[in-house]
Write a protein that holds these residues in place. Structure first.
Motif, short mmCIF file in Angstrom:
data_model
loop_
_atom_site.label_atom_id
_atom_site.label_comp_id
_atom_site.label_asym_id
_atom_site.label_seq_id
_atom_site.Cartn_x
_atom_site.Cartn_y
_atom_site.Cartn_z
N ASP A 223 0.81 -1.22 0.00
CA ASP A 223 0.00 0.00 0.00
C ASP A 223 0.84 1.27 0.00
N SER A 224 2.09 1.17 0.41
CA SER A 224 2.95 2.37 0.45
C SER A 224 3.67 2.61 -0.87
N SER A 225 3.54 1.67 -1.81
CA SER A 225 4.24 1.80 -3.08
C SER A 225 3.67 2.95 -3.91
N GLU A 226 4.47 3.44 -4.81
CA GLU A 226 4.05 4.53 -5.70
C GLU A 226 2.86 4.07 -6.55
N PRO A 227 1.83 4.93 -6.75
CA PRO A 227 0.61 4.50 -7.44
C PRO A 227 0.85 3.90 -8.82
N GLY A 228 1.77 4.46 -9.58
CA GLY A 228 2.04 3.93 -10.91
C GLY A 228 2.55 2.50 -10.85
N GLN A 229 3.37 2.19 -9.85
CA GLN A 229 3.88 0.84 -9.70
C GLN A 229 2.79 -0.11 -9.23
N ARG A 230 1.92 0.36 -8.37
CA ARG A 230 0.79 -0.48 -7.95
C ARG A 230 -0.12 -0.78 -9.15
N PHE A 231 -0.33 0.20 -10.00
CA PHE A 231 -1.11 0.00 -11.22
C PHE A 231 -0.49 -1.10 -12.07
N ALA A 232 0.83 -0.98 -12.32
CA ALA A 232 1.51 -1.95 -13.16
C ALA A 232 1.42 -3.35 -12.56
N ALA A 233 1.60 -3.45 -11.25
CA ALA A 233 1.55 -4.75 -10.59
C ALA A 233 0.16 -5.38 -10.71
N ILE A 234 -0.88 -4.58 -10.56
CA ILE A 234 -2.25 -5.09 -10.67
C ILE A 234 -2.49 -5.66 -12.07
N LEU A 266 -7.70 -1.17 -9.38
CA LEU A 266 -7.17 0.01 -10.06
C LEU A 266 -7.88 1.27 -9.61
N GLN A 267 -9.20 1.18 -9.48
CA GLN A 267 -9.97 2.36 -9.09
C GLN A 267 -9.70 2.75 -7.65
N ALA A 268 -9.36 1.78 -6.79
CA ALA A 268 -9.03 2.09 -5.40
C ALA A 268 -7.68 2.81 -5.30
N VAL A 269 -6.76 2.47 -6.20
CA VAL A 269 -5.43 3.09 -6.20
C VAL A 269 -5.44 4.44 -6.90
N ALA A 270 -6.30 4.60 -7.90
CA ALA A 270 -6.28 5.75 -8.81
C ALA A 270 -6.32 7.12 -8.13
N PRO A 271 -7.11 7.33 -7.06
CA PRO A 271 -7.17 8.68 -6.47
C PRO A 271 -5.82 9.22 -6.03
N ARG A 272 -4.86 8.34 -5.75
CA ARG A 272 -3.53 8.80 -5.34
C ARG A 272 -2.62 9.03 -6.54
N GLY A 273 -3.08 8.66 -7.72
CA GLY A 273 -2.23 8.74 -8.91
C GLY A 273 -2.54 9.93 -9.79
N ARG A 274 -1.98 9.87 -10.99
CA ARG A 274 -2.16 10.96 -11.96
C ARG A 274 -3.59 10.93 -12.52
N MET A 277 -4.38 8.15 -14.91
CA MET A 277 -4.61 6.86 -14.25
C MET A 277 -6.05 6.77 -13.75
N ARG A 278 -6.57 7.86 -13.25
CA ARG A 278 -7.97 7.86 -12.77
C ARG A 278 -8.94 7.59 -13.92
N LEU A 279 -8.67 8.21 -15.06
CA LEU A 279 -9.53 8.00 -16.22
C LEU A 279 -9.41 6.56 -16.72
N PHE A 280 -8.20 6.04 -16.75
CA PHE A 280 -7.97 4.65 -17.17
C PHE A 280 -8.76 3.70 -16.27
N ALA A 281 -8.68 3.92 -14.96
CA ALA A 281 -9.37 3.04 -14.00
C ALA A 281 -10.88 3.12 -14.18
N ALA A 282 -11.39 4.32 -14.46
CA ALA A 282 -12.84 4.49 -14.64
C ALA A 282 -13.32 3.72 -15.86
N ILE A 283 -12.57 3.81 -16.97
CA ILE A 283 -12.95 3.07 -18.18
C ILE A 283 -12.87 1.57 -17.93
N ARG A 284 -11.78 1.12 -17.31
CA ARG A 284 -11.64 -0.30 -17.04
C ARG A 284 -12.75 -0.82 -16.14
#
Length: 479
Positions: A223-234, A266-274, A277-284
Motif C-alpha cells: 500500500d505504500s508503493s508509488e501508485p504507478g507501480q501499484r497500477f503496473a503490478a495489478i 485500479l480504481q481504489a489506487v487511482a485517487p492517489r495517482g495521476r 490513471m484515474r480515467l484509465f481506471a474508470a474506463i476499465r
C-alpha cells in the motif's frame, strides 16, 4: 588550388546540420578530431535561451546520394570495429548523423542505445566492419524533439551502466557526496521495483509465466508503493490470474470476474495517482462490468439456442439485455470523454478492453435477428481498435499488438475488414510481438473450426449448472 571534393561534401553537410539544429537554439562546437568516424561536434541543448544541461557528442557522415535501401525505408552506413568500440565505450551520448545532400535530409541514431551492435561485437571478434541501418523516417525534418528524447534516454542508460560497472567501494564513496542519502536509497528502491515490474511484464509476454510471477513477487508492492507501480503490478497479476484460470479449467464467469476485481483495485489506487490513471481506471471499471453482464447474457443465450427455455430464463435475458445496453452507453461516454481530454494518449489499453466485449454482443444481436445492430457493433469494435492504435503511437508497440489481436475477435476471416486491418498492424510490429499475433490467429482459426485447445475451458455438467446459477443471480450483477 582546389579543395578536395570530400572537403566540399563535408562542409555542405555541416551547413545542413547547423541549419537544422541551430534554429532551436542548440550550440554546435567542432572538436576538430572527427576523422570521418570519430567525434565531430560537442552539442549543447538550449531551450528559450537557457541551457537545459543536456549535452551530447555527434559524428556527422555526409554523402552526395546516400546509401538508401531499395524500398527507401533505411539508410545503411558501414562502421569500423575500432570506431564502434570507441563509441560504445563513451559515457556521454553519441549521435551518428548521416547528411544526404541529394534530398537535404539528415537521419540519425544513437549507437549506444542499440543492443544489437553490442551483441554483434561480442559474437564476432574477427569481424572488422559492421553495417548499421538507420530508419529513413528518423530524420531532423521531424524537428529536434525526437532526437532530444532519444539523447535523454541514452544518457539514463549510460548512467545506469556506470552504476552497474562501479565497484561497491567506489559506489559507496561516491554516494557519501549525496545531499540526502535516505532519498537516494528510496530512489534506487523505486527504480529497482519499476525494473522488476517491466521485466515481469516482458517475461509474461514471452511466455515465461513462472519467471513473471517470481519477478512480480520480488517487486514487493504494498500500500505504500508509488501508485504507478501499484497500477503496473495489478495489471501484471491480472494477466497471470487469467492464464492460470484458463490452465486450471475455471468457470465461464471466472475470466470476467478476474477482470472486474482488477478494475476495482485500479480504481481504489487511482485517487492517489495521476489524472490519466484515474480515467484509465474508470474506463476499465465500466468495461469490466459490461464484460460480466455480456458473459452472463452469453450463457443464457446458449441455453436458449438448445431448446425452449423456461420463462424465468427469458425474463432474466431481457433484464440483462437492458443492463448491457445502459452499461455500453456508459463505456462509450467515458471513451469519448477520454478522447476529448488531454489524457487520451494513456487510454489505449482501456479502449481495447472496451472493444473486446462488442463482438460477443454482435453475435447475440445476430441470434435474435438484429443484423443491423450486429454489424454496427462489429464496426464499433474495429473503430475502437483503430483509435487505440492511434493513441498507442505515443506509448509503444505492445498496445498496437493488443489492438490487432482484439480485431481478430471481430472477424478473423481472410479478406474481412477487421482481418485486413489487423494484418496491416501486424506487419509493423517487432518480431517477438509478430509471433504472438500469429500464435493467437492460429488458435482463433482452430477454435472456430471446433477444435478444443490446451487452456480452453471445457464445461462439465456440474460446471454448467454453476454457470447457470451465476448467470441467473441478479445479486451478483455489477452495479
Amino acid at each position: 588550388m582546389e579543395r578536395p571534393p570530400e572537403h566540399l561534401l563535408d562542409a555542405a553537410g555541416k551547413r545542413l546540420l547547423r541549419s537544422q539544429l541551430e534554429p532551436s537554439g542548440w550550440t554546435l562546437n567542432e572538436t576538430g578530431s572527427g576523422n570521418d568516424y570519430g567525434v565531430d561536434f560537442d552539442v549543447e541543448v538550449f531551450e528559450r535561451g537557457h541551457s537545459t544541461g543536456m549535452t551530447f557528442k555527434l559524428q556527422l557522415k555526409s554523402t552526395a546520394n546516400g546509401q538508401v535501401s531499395a524500398d527507401g525505408s533505411f539508410v545503411s552506413v558501414e562502421l569500423t570495429r575500432s570506431h564502434l568500440e570507441y563509441w560504445l565505450s563513451l559515457r556521454s551520448p553519441l549521435v551518428l548523423a548521416v547528411a544526404n545532400l541529394a534530398d537535404d535530409q539528415i537521419v540519425w541514431t544513437l549507437p549506444q542505445a542499440r543492443k544489437e551492435l553490442r551483441e554483434q561485437l561480442a559474437a564476432s571478434r574477427e569481424q572488422k566492419t559492421f553495417r548499421i541501418r538507420i530508419p529513413s523516417e528518423q530524420h531532423l525534418g521531424h524537428g529536434t524533439e525526437p532526437l532530444r528524447e532519444s539523447v535523454s534516454s541514452t544518457a539514463l542508460l549510460l548512467s545506469a551502466e556506470s552504476i552497474r560497472e562501479a565497484s561497491l567501494g567506489n559506489f559507496i564513496e561516491s554516494s557519501k557526496l549525496a545531499s540526502d542519502p535516505n532519498a537516494l536509497i528510496k530512489t534506487f528502491e523505486e527504480k529497482a521495483t519499476a525494473l522488476r515490474l517491466e521485466q515481469a511484464d516482458r517475461a509474461f509476454r514471452l511466455g515465461n509465466r513462472d519467471e513473471a510471477a517470481t519477478l512480480l513477487q520480488g517487486a514487493r508492492i504494498d500500500d505504500s508503493s508509488e501508485p504507478g507501480q501499484r497500477f503496473a503490478a495489478i495489471l501484471i497479476r491480472e494477466k497471470l490470474e487469467l492464464q492460470a484460470c484458463a490452465r486450471n479449467g475455471g468457470q465461464a464467469g471466472d475470466v470476467s470476474m478476474i477482470g472486474l476485481a482488477a478494475a476495482k483495485e485500479l480504481q481504489a489506487v487511482a485517487p492517489r495517482g495521476r489524472k490519466d490513471m484515474r480515467l484509465f481506471a474508470a474506463i476499465r471499471r465500466k468495461e469490466s462490468e459490461l464484460d460480466v453482464l455480456v458473459g452472463k447474457q452469453t450463457l443464457l443465450l446458449g441455453i436458449m439456442k438448445n431448446g425452449s427455455p423456461a420463462l424465468d430464463v427469458l425474463l432474466r435475458f431481457a433484464q440483462l439485455s437492458e443492463a448491457v445496453r445502459w452499461k455500453y452507453r456508459h463505456v462509450l461516454t467515458l471513451v469519448r470523454f477520454a478522447l476529448a481530454s488531454p489524457y487520451g494518449w494513456a487510454q489505449a489499453q482501456a479502449i481495447v478492453h472496451a472493444a473486446m466485449s462488442l463482438p460477443l454482443m454482435a453475435r447475440q444481436a445476430t441470434f435474435i435477428g438484429a443484423h443491423d445492430a450486429a454489424t454496427a457493433l462489429g464496426n464499433q469494435a474495429l473503430e475502437l481498435c483503430k483509435i487505440a492504435v492511434q493513441l498507442s503511437r505515443e506509448t509503444g508497440p505492445d498496445q498496437r499488438a493488443f489492438a490487432a489481436v482484439a480485431a481478430l475477435s471481430v472477424d478473423h476471416r481472410d479478406g474481412s475488414p477487421a482481418r485486413v486491418w489487423a494484418d496491416s498492424i501486424h506487419s509493423e510490429l517487432p518480431s517477438e510481438l509478430k509471433q504472438g499475433y500469429e500464435g493467437v490467429l492460429k488458435r482463433v482459426v482452430r477454435r472456430h473450426g471446433g477444435e478444443v485447445l490446451e487452456g480452453d475451458i471445457v464445461t462439465s455438467d456440474d460446471q454448467l449448472l454453476l454457470n447457470l446459477a451465476w448467470a441467473m443471480d441478479p445479486k451478483r450483477d455489477p452495479q
